[in-house]
Design a protein around this motif. Structure first.
Motif, PDB file in Angstrom:
ATOM      1  N   PRO A  88     -14.990  58.523 -33.830  1.00 53.04           N
ATOM      2  CA  PRO A  88     -14.694  60.147 -32.613  1.00 53.04           C
ATOM      3  C   PRO A  88     -13.756  61.064 -33.511  1.00 53.04           C
ATOM      4  O   PRO A  88     -14.072  62.186 -32.745  1.00 53.04           O
ATOM      5  CB  PRO A  88     -14.224  59.618 -31.657  1.00 53.04           C
ATOM      6  N   ARG A  89     -13.325  60.816 -34.079  1.00 50.84           N
ATOM      7  CA  ARG A  89     -12.312  61.935 -34.637  1.00 50.84           C
ATOM      8  C   ARG A  89     -12.898  62.791 -35.711  1.00 50.84           C
ATOM      9  O   ARG A  89     -12.870  63.872 -35.663  1.00 50.84           O
ATOM     10  CB  ARG A  89     -11.022  60.804 -35.906  1.00 50.84           C
ATOM     11  N   TYR A 141     -20.925  74.944 -25.886  1.00 47.39           N
ATOM     12  CA  TYR A 141     -20.739  75.252 -27.205  1.00 47.39           C
ATOM     13  C   TYR A 141     -19.435  75.456 -27.978  1.00 47.39           C
ATOM     14  O   TYR A 141     -19.279  75.486 -29.019  1.00 47.39           O
ATOM     15  CB  TYR A 141     -21.714  76.268 -28.302  1.00 47.39           C
ATOM     16  N   GLY A 142     -18.601  75.921 -26.670  1.00 49.77           N
ATOM     17  CA  GLY A 142     -17.727  76.567 -26.651  1.00 49.77           C
ATOM     18  C   GLY A 142     -16.682  78.069 -27.893  1.00 49.77           C
ATOM     19  O   GLY A 142     -18.408  78.523 -27.165  1.00 49.77           O
ATOM     20  N   ILE A 159     -17.641  63.632 -27.986  1.00 50.09           N
ATOM     21  CA  ILE A 159     -17.159  62.568 -27.703  1.00 50.09           C
ATOM     22  C   ILE A 159     -16.080  63.107 -27.098  1.00 50.09           C
ATOM     23  O   ILE A 159     -15.932  63.093 -25.863  1.00 50.09           O
ATOM     24  CB  ILE A 159     -16.793  60.752 -28.279  1.00 50.09           C
ATOM     25  N   ASN A 160     -15.536  63.635 -28.062  1.00 51.92           N
ATOM     26  CA  ASN A 160     -13.965  64.587 -27.562  1.00 51.92           C
ATOM     27  C   ASN A 160     -13.951  65.944 -26.570  1.00 51.92           C
ATOM     28  O   ASN A 160     -14.019  66.870 -27.198  1.00 51.92           O
ATOM     29  CB  ASN A 160     -12.770  64.390 -28.711  1.00 51.92           C
ATOM     30  N   LYS A 161     -14.245  65.802 -25.661  1.00 49.85           N
ATOM     31  CA  LYS A 161     -15.731  66.560 -25.078  1.00 49.85           C
ATOM     32  C   LYS A 161     -13.896  67.923 -24.670  1.00 49.85           C
ATOM     33  O   LYS A 161     -12.914  67.149 -23.998  1.00 49.85           O
ATOM     34  CB  LYS A 161     -15.865  66.483 -23.709  1.00 49.85           C
ATOM     35  N   ARG A 162     -14.365  69.161 -24.885  1.00 49.32           N
ATOM     36  CA  ARG A 162     -12.780  69.998 -23.977  1.00 49.32           C
ATOM     37  C   ARG A 162     -13.012  70.290 -22.723  1.00 49.32           C
ATOM     38  O   ARG A 162     -14.248  69.749 -22.064  1.00 49.32           O
ATOM     39  CB  ARG A 162     -13.295  71.034 -24.441  1.00 49.32           C
TER      40      ARG A 162
END
Length: 543
Positions: A498-499, A116-117, A507-510
């Motif tokens: 994706p933004r 989850y970050g 989509i924009n995975k770390r």
């Protein structure tokens, strides 16, 4: 109350013994520069020490004092903690121990941080921290109560001295000191309480506890509170899982098999260690308190006993056993408190140093820096628990509410992060908010929190009779599942651009969400994501 000098000497001897053992165990961390090894004792805890430390973590001052209090005040049937905690450990062994240990996590928050970050992991840390601090405060308060009754020592002095000793050896030895002192502490609890039982049971002022036991101290569940009863039982079982004190022992086990075995053995240990407290509660019910020294010597009123349920264990030790026997019982209570207090203080500090300080504020922090942050946190958490034990009268109620939050908020989060592949930050955040909101909206009269939502069968006189805590937990769980799958579908089908993936989890995975990388450690294969990876020098050192 007059200070009992022999009792004070007995307490001092016991504290010195525990301190020596804790410092002796701390030698194993001398010169250690790897924070993981200090937090998890080098992942080298075997079966023998592991069983003792797992059991001692749960069998604390709140456990043995609270069990006696509940049996005395409400009856054995309503004393759910021993069976509930035992089943919780068994459930942990079946469903979570293997998966957590195989992944090589260092703290319970690691899977949350990875999936989850860091910031969501920090949010989840809040109820976890509160649970540990309030738990430590509650059991320190229990010790203060016991020393006040038996020794005549000031409540505040007892709490401060006990907390200082627990913090001191934990500060230098980490899990090594905690685990090895747990062995001695659990032995002291077992011997100390069982030594008191025959003297208290055969006291001439105590009737045979087997006579009319069903009506006197076993009792039954009031049909009106069946929903509350089931709610509390499920809370103990599943709310007892997402605690760092439990997973710290699982993750420190030498092998996956030992990690699971510790859970099962710890569950059995909870049942065994609850027996003397249950008997003490039954003895208190069957005692003619008007003829005890509580009334004849100390000039108290026997009617006060019913309002001093939290003191029932030390009262039995003080007035129904010889003085020298009560000192052994006092040692048992002191051991129980320390065995849980040091574990909670260490657990909260490890999560802060690794998952808050390192992951959020100082990703490039050195191992030595993390160790020092952990030590400072140990001091801070210990001080906070001590202050709360002294100043907050409703410490047990606060701990109970935190247990609610652990059950309602953390358990569904843990279940999803371990078993739900599509689980993401969006679902986690929504589930967190919904679980927290509906639990607080259910009210908590003991803390002055009014009822915002009246669940079915609500009664003005009896409060919430529906198992609403379990309902809140299920609402949190379904929210995580639904929102996670929905956002996953919307982003992957390009319905949402994706933004809009602002949490960068679909989509924009770390970079830290990349595929786990396997590396070798001394004990067995461990898995970690790149943000957790050690340097090349550390990998060579571990090999």
């Amino acid at each position: 109350m007059v200070l009992n000098v022999p009792g004070l000497i007995a307490v001092i001897i016991f504290y010195i013994l525990i301190l020596i053992i804790g410092l002796w165990a701390a030698r194993r961390t001398k010169g250690e520069t790897n924070s993981e090894n200090i937090m998890l004792a080098g992942r080298n805890i075997g079966a023998f020490v592991g069983v003792f430390t797992m059991t001692a973590t749960w069998v604390g001052g709140g456990f043995i004092n609270g069990t006696a209090e509940t049996v005395y005040s409400y009856g054995l049937v309503n004393c759910q903690a021993p069976v509930g905690y035992a089943l919780s450990l068994v459930m942990g062994g079946v469903f979570f121990a293997r998966r957590m240990r195989e992944q090589g996590y260092v703290t319970m928050l690691d899977p949350f941080t990875r999936t989850y970050g860091e910031r969501m992991g920090g949010l989840i840390y809040i109820p976890a921290l509160l649970g540990e601090v309030f738990w430590s405060g509650a059991i320190l308060a229990a010790l203060g109560s016991t020393l006040r009754v038996i020794v005549g020592l000031s409540h505040e002095v007892a709490i401060v001295v006990s907390a200082c000793i627990a913090v001191f050896y934990t500060l230098f030895g980490g899990l090594y000191s905690v685990a090895y002192t747990d062995v001695v502490q659990l032995i002291c609890i077992f011997i100390g309480l069982w030594l008191c039982i025959p003297f208290a049971m055969t006291n001439e002022l105590v009737e045979n506890i087997s006579v009319n036991s069903s009506a006197v101290w076993i009792k039954e569940v009031d049909p009106v509170y069946v929903g509350v009863y089931m709610d509390s039982f499920l809370l103990l079982i599943f709310g007892g899982l997402p605690w760092q004190v439990y997973f710290q022992r699982v993750l420190s086990a030498r092998t996956v098999g030992i990690a699971q075995s510790l859970s099962f053995a710890g569950g059995l240990g909870c049942i065994i260690m609850s027996v003397p407290s249950i008997l003490i509660g039954a003895i208190a019910v069957n005692t003619d308190w008007n003829r005890t020294a509580f009334v004849t010597r100390d000039n108290f009123n026997a009617s006060e006993i019913s309002s001093r349920g939290s003191d029932i264990l030390p009262l039995v030790l003080q007035y129904l056993t010889p003085e020298w026997v009560s000192f052994f019982g006092l040692g048992a209570v002191s051991a129980a408190v320390m065995s849980s207090a040091d574990s909670s203080i260490l657990s909260a500090s490890c999560m802060f140093a690794r998952n808050i300080y390192k992951m959020i504020f100082r990703q490039r922090a050195s191992e030595k820096e993390i160790i020092w942050v952990m030590r400072i946190a140990i001091f801070g958490v210990g001080a906070l628990a001590t202050v709360m034990a002294i100043t907050v009268k409703s410490i047990y109620t606060l701990w109970y509410l935190c247990s609610d939050l652990v059950y309602v908020v953390l358990f569904p989060q843990l279940l999803c992060v371990i078993y739900l592949r599509a689980s993401n930050t969006y679902g986690s955040l929504v589930g967190y908010i919904i679980g927290m909101f509906f639990r607080i909206a259910g009210g908590e009269p003991s803390l002055g929190i009014g009822v915002l939502i009246k669940f079915p069968y609500y009664s003005v006189n009896n409060g919430q009779l529906f198992p609403f805590k379990t309902l809140c937990m299920l609402m949190s769980f379904t929210s995580i599942v639904f929102v996670s799958y929905l956002t996953d579908f919307l982003f992957k089908k390009n319905i949402l651009h994706p933004r809009f993936d602002v949490f960068k989890c679909v989509i924009n995975k770390r970079p830290s969400d990349a595929k786990l990388t396997k590396y070798s450690v001394k004990s067995e294969e461990t898995f970690a994501n790149p943000s957790f990876l050690p340097s090349k020098e550390e990998i060579r050192e571990r090999r």
